[in-house]
Motif scaffolding. Structure first.
Motif, PDB file in Angstrom:
ATOM      1  N   ALA A   1       0.845  -1.195   0.000  1.00 18.25           N
ATOM      2  CA  ALA A   1       0.000   0.000   0.000  1.00 18.25           C
ATOM      3  C   ALA A   1       0.881   1.246   0.000  1.00 18.25           C
ATOM      4  N   PHE A   2       0.267   2.367  -0.350  1.00 18.78           N
ATOM      5  CA  PHE A   2       0.977   3.641  -0.415  1.00 18.78           C
ATOM      6  C   PHE A   2       0.270   4.618   0.528  1.00 18.78           C
ATOM      7  N   ALA A   3       0.969   5.090   1.543  1.00 19.86           N
ATOM      8  CA  ALA A   3       0.313   5.874   2.591  1.00 19.86           C
ATOM      9  C   ALA A   3       0.771   7.321   2.579  1.00 19.86           C
ATOM     10  N   MET A   4      -0.047   8.166   1.980  1.00 17.61           N
ATOM     11  CA  MET A   4       0.273   9.587   1.929  1.00 17.61           C
ATOM     12  C   MET A   4      -0.829  10.446   2.568  1.00 17.61           C
ATOM     13  N   THR A   5      -2.085  10.191   2.212  1.00 17.77           N
ATOM     14  CA  THR A   5      -3.189  11.085   2.607  1.00 17.77           C
ATOM     15  C   THR A   5      -3.450  11.055   4.111  1.00 17.77           C
TER      16      THR A   5
ATOM     17  N   LYS B   1      -2.942   8.318   8.890  1.00 16.29           N
ATOM     18  CA  LYS B   1      -3.238   8.317   7.448  1.00 16.29           C
ATOM     19  C   LYS B   1      -4.636   7.750   7.250  1.00 16.29           C
ATOM     20  N   TRP B   2      -5.249   8.067   6.105  1.00 11.37           N
ATOM     21  CA  TRP B   2      -6.507   7.376   5.782  1.00 11.37           C
ATOM     22  C   TRP B   2      -6.676   7.200   4.276  1.00 11.37           C
ATOM     23  N   TYR B   3      -7.663   6.365   3.948  1.00 10.28           N
ATOM     24  CA  TYR B   3      -7.885   5.956   2.545  1.00 10.28           C
ATOM     25  C   TYR B   3      -6.630   5.311   1.953  1.00 10.28           C
ATOM     26  N   ILE B   4      -6.024   4.428   2.752  1.00  9.99           N
ATOM     27  CA  ILE B   4      -4.823   3.742   2.286  1.00  9.99           C
ATOM     28  C   ILE B   4      -5.274   2.438   1.618  1.00  9.99           C
ATOM     29  N   SER B   5      -5.351   2.498   0.291  1.00  9.00           N
ATOM     30  CA  SER B   5      -5.932   1.384  -0.481  1.00  9.00           C
ATOM     31  C   SER B   5      -5.101   0.122  -0.325  1.00  9.00           C
ATOM     32  N   GLY B   6      -5.805  -0.968  -0.118  1.00  8.20           N
ATOM     33  CA  GLY B   6      -5.161  -2.278  -0.051  1.00  8.20           C
ATOM     34  C   GLY B   6      -4.766  -2.711   1.348  1.00  8.20           C
TER      35      GLY B   6
ATOM     36  N   ARG C   1     -16.308   7.444  -9.938  1.00 11.28           N
ATOM     37  CA  ARG C   1     -16.511   8.758  -9.296  1.00 11.28           C
ATOM     38  C   ARG C   1     -15.351   9.123  -8.369  1.00 11.28           C
ATOM     39  N   THR C   2     -14.812   8.109  -7.679  1.00 16.75           N
ATOM     40  CA  THR C   2     -13.724   8.412  -6.741  1.00 16.75           C
ATOM     41  C   THR C   2     -12.478   8.884  -7.488  1.00 16.75           C
ATOM     42  N   LEU C   3     -12.367   8.519  -8.772  1.00 15.87           N
ATOM     43  CA  LEU C   3     -11.166   8.931  -9.517  1.00 15.87           C
ATOM     44  C   LEU C   3     -11.207  10.407  -9.919  1.00 15.87           C
ATOM     45  N   MET C   4     -12.318  11.098  -9.585  1.00  9.72           N
ATOM     46  CA  MET C   4     -12.308  12.563  -9.723  1.00  9.72           C
ATOM     47  C   MET C   4     -11.633  13.202  -8.500  1.00  9.72           C
ATOM     48  N   ILE C   5     -11.340  12.342  -7.499  1.00 12.14           N
ATOM     49  CA  ILE C   5     -10.685  12.822  -6.261  1.00 12.14           C
ATOM     50  C   ILE C   5      -9.301  12.179  -6.080  1.00 12.14           C
ATOM     51  N   ALA C   6      -9.269  10.836  -6.192  1.00  9.43           N
ATOM     52  CA  ALA C   6      -8.020  10.114  -5.906  1.00  9.43           C
ATOM     53  C   ALA C   6      -6.958  10.420  -6.964  1.00  9.43           C
ATOM     54  N   ASP C   7      -5.693  10.287  -6.580  1.00  9.15           N
ATOM     55  CA  ASP C   7      -4.554  10.607  -7.464  1.00  9.15           C
ATOM     56  C   ASP C   7      -4.624  12.047  -7.950  1.00  9.15           C
ATOM     57  N   GLY C   8      -5.079  12.928  -7.081  1.00 10.13           N
ATOM     58  CA  GLY C   8      -5.166  14.351  -7.415  1.00 10.13           C
ATOM     59  C   GLY C   8      -6.566  14.724  -7.862  1.00 10.13           C
ATOM     60  N   PRO C   9      -7.275  15.570  -7.070  1.00 15.48           N
ATOM     61  CA  PRO C   9      -8.625  15.999  -7.463  1.00 15.48           C
ATOM     62  C   PRO C   9      -8.585  16.771  -8.788  1.00 15.48           C
TER      63      PRO C   9
ATOM     64  N   GLU D   1      -9.724  19.575  -9.672  1.00 17.37           N
ATOM     65  CA  GLU D   1      -9.430  21.014  -9.589  1.00 17.37           C
ATOM     66  C   GLU D   1      -7.923  21.284  -9.468  1.00 17.37           C
ATOM     67  N   VAL D   2      -7.212  20.350  -8.858  1.00 19.54           N
ATOM     68  CA  VAL D   2      -5.764  20.537  -8.705  1.00 19.54           C
ATOM     69  C   VAL D   2      -5.083  20.402 -10.073  1.00 19.54           C
ATOM     70  N   HIS D   3      -5.549  19.415 -10.864  1.00 22.55           N
ATOM     71  CA  HIS D   3      -4.999  19.271 -12.223  1.00 22.55           C
ATOM     72  C   HIS D   3      -5.393  20.473 -13.081  1.00 22.55           C
ATOM     73  N   GLN D   4      -6.648  20.941 -12.922  1.00 23.31           N
ATOM     74  CA  GLN D   4      -7.102  22.087 -13.724  1.00 23.31           C
ATOM     75  C   GLN D   4      -6.259  23.321 -13.397  1.00 23.31           C
ATOM     76  N   ARG D   5      -5.962  23.490 -12.104  1.00 27.31           N
ATOM     77  CA  ARG D   5      -5.168  24.652 -11.663  1.00 27.31           C
ATOM     78  C   ARG D   5      -3.809  24.650 -12.347  1.00 27.31           C
ATOM     79  N   SER D   6      -3.139  23.499 -12.319  1.00 26.78           N
ATOM     80  CA  SER D   6      -1.776  23.506 -12.849  1.00 26.78           C
ATOM     81  C   SER D   6      -1.784  23.552 -14.375  1.00 26.78           C
TER      82      SER D   6
HETATM   83  C1  LIG Z   1     -11.149   5.431  -3.125  1.00 30.73           C
HETATM   84  C2  LIG Z   1      -9.950   6.226  -2.725  1.00 30.73           C
HETATM   85  C3  LIG Z   1      -8.709   5.607  -2.656  1.00 30.73           C
HETATM   86  C4  LIG Z   1      -7.587   6.327  -2.234  1.00 30.73           C
HETATM   87  N1  LIG Z   1      -6.387   5.680  -2.104  1.00 30.73           N
HETATM   88  C5  LIG Z   1      -5.340   6.333  -1.544  1.00 30.73           C
HETATM   89  C6  LIG Z   1      -4.116   5.636  -1.252  1.00 30.73           C
HETATM   90  O1  LIG Z   1      -3.968   4.438  -1.531  1.00 30.73           O
HETATM   91  N2  LIG Z   1      -3.118   6.312  -0.639  1.00 30.73           N
HETATM   92  C7  LIG Z   1      -3.230   7.632  -0.310  1.00 30.73           C
HETATM   93  O2  LIG Z   1      -2.285   8.189   0.240  1.00 30.73           O
HETATM   94  N3  LIG Z   1      -4.370   8.311  -0.586  1.00 30.73           N
HETATM   95  C8  LIG Z   1      -5.427   7.698  -1.174  1.00 30.73           C
HETATM   96  N4  LIG Z   1      -6.603   8.371  -1.417  1.00 30.73           N
HETATM   97  C9  LIG Z   1      -6.719   9.754  -1.033  1.00 30.73           C
HETATM   98  C10 LIG Z   1      -6.684  10.744  -2.192  1.00 30.73           C
HETATM   99  O3  LIG Z   1      -5.461  10.710  -2.864  1.00 30.73           O
HETATM  100  C11 LIG Z   1      -7.010  12.117  -1.601  1.00 30.73           C
HETATM  101  O4  LIG Z   1      -8.336  12.061  -1.156  1.00 30.73           O
HETATM  102  C12 LIG Z   1      -6.794  13.240  -2.588  1.00 30.73           C
HETATM  103  O5  LIG Z   1      -5.433  13.480  -2.833  1.00 30.73           O
HETATM  104  C13 LIG Z   1      -7.393  14.546  -2.040  1.00 30.73           C
HETATM  105  O6  LIG Z   1      -6.922  14.843  -0.782  1.00 30.73           O
HETATM  106  P1  LIG Z   1      -7.973  15.202   0.386  1.00 30.73           P
HETATM  107  O7  LIG Z   1      -8.972  14.118   0.483  1.00 30.73           O
HETATM  108  O8  LIG Z   1      -7.207  15.550   1.603  1.00 30.73           O
HETATM  109  O9  LIG Z   1      -8.755  16.456  -0.160  1.00 30.73           O
HETATM  110  P2  LIG Z   1      -8.354  18.006   0.054  1.00 30.73           P
HETATM  111  O10 LIG Z   1      -6.924  18.200  -0.248  1.00 30.73           O
HETATM  112  O11 LIG Z   1      -8.880  18.437   1.365  1.00 30.73           O
HETATM  113  O12 LIG Z   1      -9.200  18.674  -1.106  1.00 30.73           O
HETATM  114  C14 LIG Z   1     -10.627  18.710  -1.030  1.00 30.73           C
HETATM  115  C15 LIG Z   1     -11.191  19.358  -2.264  1.00 30.73           C
HETATM  116  O13 LIG Z   1     -10.743  20.684  -2.345  1.00 30.73           O
HETATM  117  C16 LIG Z   1     -10.709  21.087  -3.689  1.00 30.73           C
HETATM  118  N5  LIG Z   1      -9.389  21.663  -3.997  1.00 30.73           N
HETATM  119  C17 LIG Z   1      -8.179  21.279  -3.512  1.00 30.73           C
HETATM  120  N6  LIG Z   1      -7.198  22.010  -4.063  1.00 30.73           N
HETATM  121  C18 LIG Z   1      -7.796  22.881  -4.891  1.00 30.73           C
HETATM  122  C19 LIG Z   1      -7.341  23.905  -5.761  1.00 30.73           C
HETATM  123  N7  LIG Z   1      -6.014  24.172  -5.876  1.00 30.73           N
HETATM  124  N8  LIG Z   1      -8.249  24.601  -6.470  1.00 30.73           N
HETATM  125  C20 LIG Z   1      -9.558  24.342  -6.362  1.00 30.73           C
HETATM  126  N9  LIG Z   1     -10.046  23.376  -5.578  1.00 30.73           N
HETATM  127  C21 LIG Z   1      -9.194  22.670  -4.852  1.00 30.73           C
HETATM  128  C22 LIG Z   1     -10.954  19.854  -4.561  1.00 30.73           C
HETATM  129  O14 LIG Z   1     -12.300  19.849  -4.995  1.00 30.73           O
HETATM  130  C23 LIG Z   1     -10.738  18.729  -3.576  1.00 30.73           C
HETATM  131  O15 LIG Z   1     -11.468  17.566  -3.907  1.00 30.73           O
HETATM  132  C24 LIG Z   1      -7.713   7.694  -1.896  1.00 30.73           C
HETATM  133  C25 LIG Z   1      -8.970   8.312  -1.988  1.00 30.73           C
HETATM  134  C26 LIG Z   1     -10.072   7.621  -2.396  1.00 30.73           C
HETATM  135  C27 LIG Z   1     -11.411   8.303  -2.454  1.00 30.73           C
END
Ligand SMILES: Cc1cc2nc3c(=O)[nH]c(=O)nc-3n(C[C@H](O)[C@H](O)[C@H](O)COP(=O)(O)OP(=O)(O)OC[C@H]3O[C@@H](n4cnc5c(N)ncnc54)[C@H](O)[C@@H]3O)c2cc1C
Length: 404
Positions: free
Chosen positions: A134-138, A167-172, A379-387, A389-394
């Protein structure tokens, strides 16, 4: 411009298609039945191990890894259509082929940045499919889409590092076969360069101070096939200094390198998920009547099906172009395209699956069809691996720079 796949890709595609039809799709119901009878829902059903053995026997193994010493040595362009096929059965096929996230990203990190000892101890059993990782960052307490916010500490104490954080949402991590965590934390929290504060370190599951606390849900699903998504506590967990990956301060750069291929793999599988949704939608449309005619004879259903097909064709072309760019100019050169597909694909595939759910009525949200679970995963892939909005910003900032 040549849009054909090369001979090796065509040959692997044909073999993988046959493997999906003969082994993977029939195993979907078997795996569900076996899981219901397991002592713990986090254990792996026997049929999954059988699929792994068969895939390995057929040479359909570690296809994701471009390094030919350790993996299949395919280019991104060769792997893309294969990953798409596995997306048609996202619960089973990627694991069967040892091509499932997050192991794939972790194996890439160890291949590229691990030393010989780390490769021997962790990469080899991962490549053999004997353990998971697993990869633990969040972290729950901070906005983790900005990696500079991470608060987990990795403090040196003699010949050891001491890791403390939550950490949370640590897949696997819920899967007991997940024996190793790659943890991202700060070795130098006050360092001047905010991109050099982080490091990555290998933490074995059985390290004292490591607790896998609970399974976080995804729209109510526990995601057993992906080993769940755990909340974890690292409470003064001690590991030898040799567990650091690369150098102190190198964590941010390794995270960037890890995420490029991971993002395109997700998009490839998402296209396979969309294809599965279109197939289910069409089968339902021709097999059910309402108000005197087949659902598929309603104009609105024509629009849904046609729009879905057009969208999938657009996405596939963009994903293949991105794969080709990654192969020819490198991940950095393909930065804009990687971000484009990571923004475009999940939201479009969510839309397609949503229409397929609608066409299935109550069945669409039920456990008798895979659509609800596919929807949650996409749907979760609009959040995981970078939401998004973060990709749109850069991406937007790079566009604007051209006019400054
Ligand atoms: C199913 C699932 C599996 C995952 N697996 C892993 C894993 O294995 N390991 C791991 O480490 N993490 C994992 N994650 C976590 C995921 O990578 C994070 O949820 C993600 O990086 C967003 O971080 P956050 O939840 O803290 O949201 P936040 O950083 O709090 O952001 C919340 C929201 O704020 C908005 N936002 C943030 N920045 C900007 C900006 N610059 N401009 C405009 N809007 C912005 C976006 O809408 C964003 O969704 C997983 C998440 C899910 C749902």
């Amino acid at each position: 411009m040549d849009f054909a796949f090369d001979a090796r890709t065509e040959e692997l595609r044909a073999r993988l298609l046959a493997f999906m039809d003969e082994y993977v799709h029939p195993a979907e119901a078997v795996a569900e039945e076996q899981r219901a009878a397991l002592a713990s829902p986090w254990d792996t059903p026997a049929v999954v191990e059988e699929l792994k053995a068969e895939a390995r026997r057929q040479g359909l193994w570690n296809l994701f890894l471009p390094d030919s010493e350790y993996g299949a040595g395919l280019t991104n362009l060769q792997y893309a259509p294969l990953a798409e096929l596995t997306g048609r059965s996202p619960q089973l096929a990627p694991t069967a082929l040892n091509c499932a996230a997050p192991d794939t990203g972790n194996m890439e990190v160890l291949t590229q940045f691990g030393d010989e000892r780390q490769k021997k101890q962790w990469l080899e059993p991962l490549l053999a499919g004997e353990i998971r990782s697993a990869f633990a960052m969040t972290e729950p307490e901070v906005a983790s889409s900005d990696a500079t916010n991470i608060t987990t500490r990795i403090e040196r104490d003699g010949d050891e590092y001491v890791i403390t954080g939550r950490k949370w949402y640590i897949s696997g991590a819920m899967n007991p076969d997940c024996k190793i965590f790659i943890v991202m934390g700060k070795t130098d929290p006050d360092g001047e360069d905010i991109r050099r504060q982080q490091s990555m370190i290998l933490v074995p599951r059985d390290t004292p101070g490591v607790t896998v606390k609970r399974a976080m849900r995804v729209f109510g699903y526990e995601d057993h096939y992906h080993g769940g998504h755990a909340e974890m506590i690292f409470d003064h967990a001690r590991v030898p200094v040799t567990h650091l990956i690369g150098e102190e301060g190198g964590g941010f750069a390794i995270a960037q390198a890890r995420l490029g291929p991971g993002r395109i793999h997700h998009c490839m599988r998402l296209i396979g998920m969309a294809e599965r949704a279109i197939e289910l939608m069409c089968r339902r449309a021709v097999s059910r009547d309402a108000f005197g005619k087949a659902l598929g004879q309603q104009g609105v259903v024509h629009n849904w099906i046609a729009d879905a097909r057009v969208t999938v064709e657009q996405l596939r072309l963009l994903v293949l172009k991105t794969a080709w760019l990654m192969d020819t100019v490198g991940n950095r050169g393909a930065h804009t395209e990687i971000q484009s597909i990571k923004i475009a694909t999940p939201r479009a595939v969510v839309d397609i699956i949503d229409r397929a759910i609608q066409l299935h009525g109550a069945g669409g949200v039920s456990q008798d069809f895979p659509l609800a679970e596919l929807y949650a995963g996409a749907r979760t892939l609009m959040i995981a691996d970078g939401p998004d909005e973060v990709h749109q910003r850069s991406l937007a900032r790079r566009e604007l720079k051209k006019y400054l």
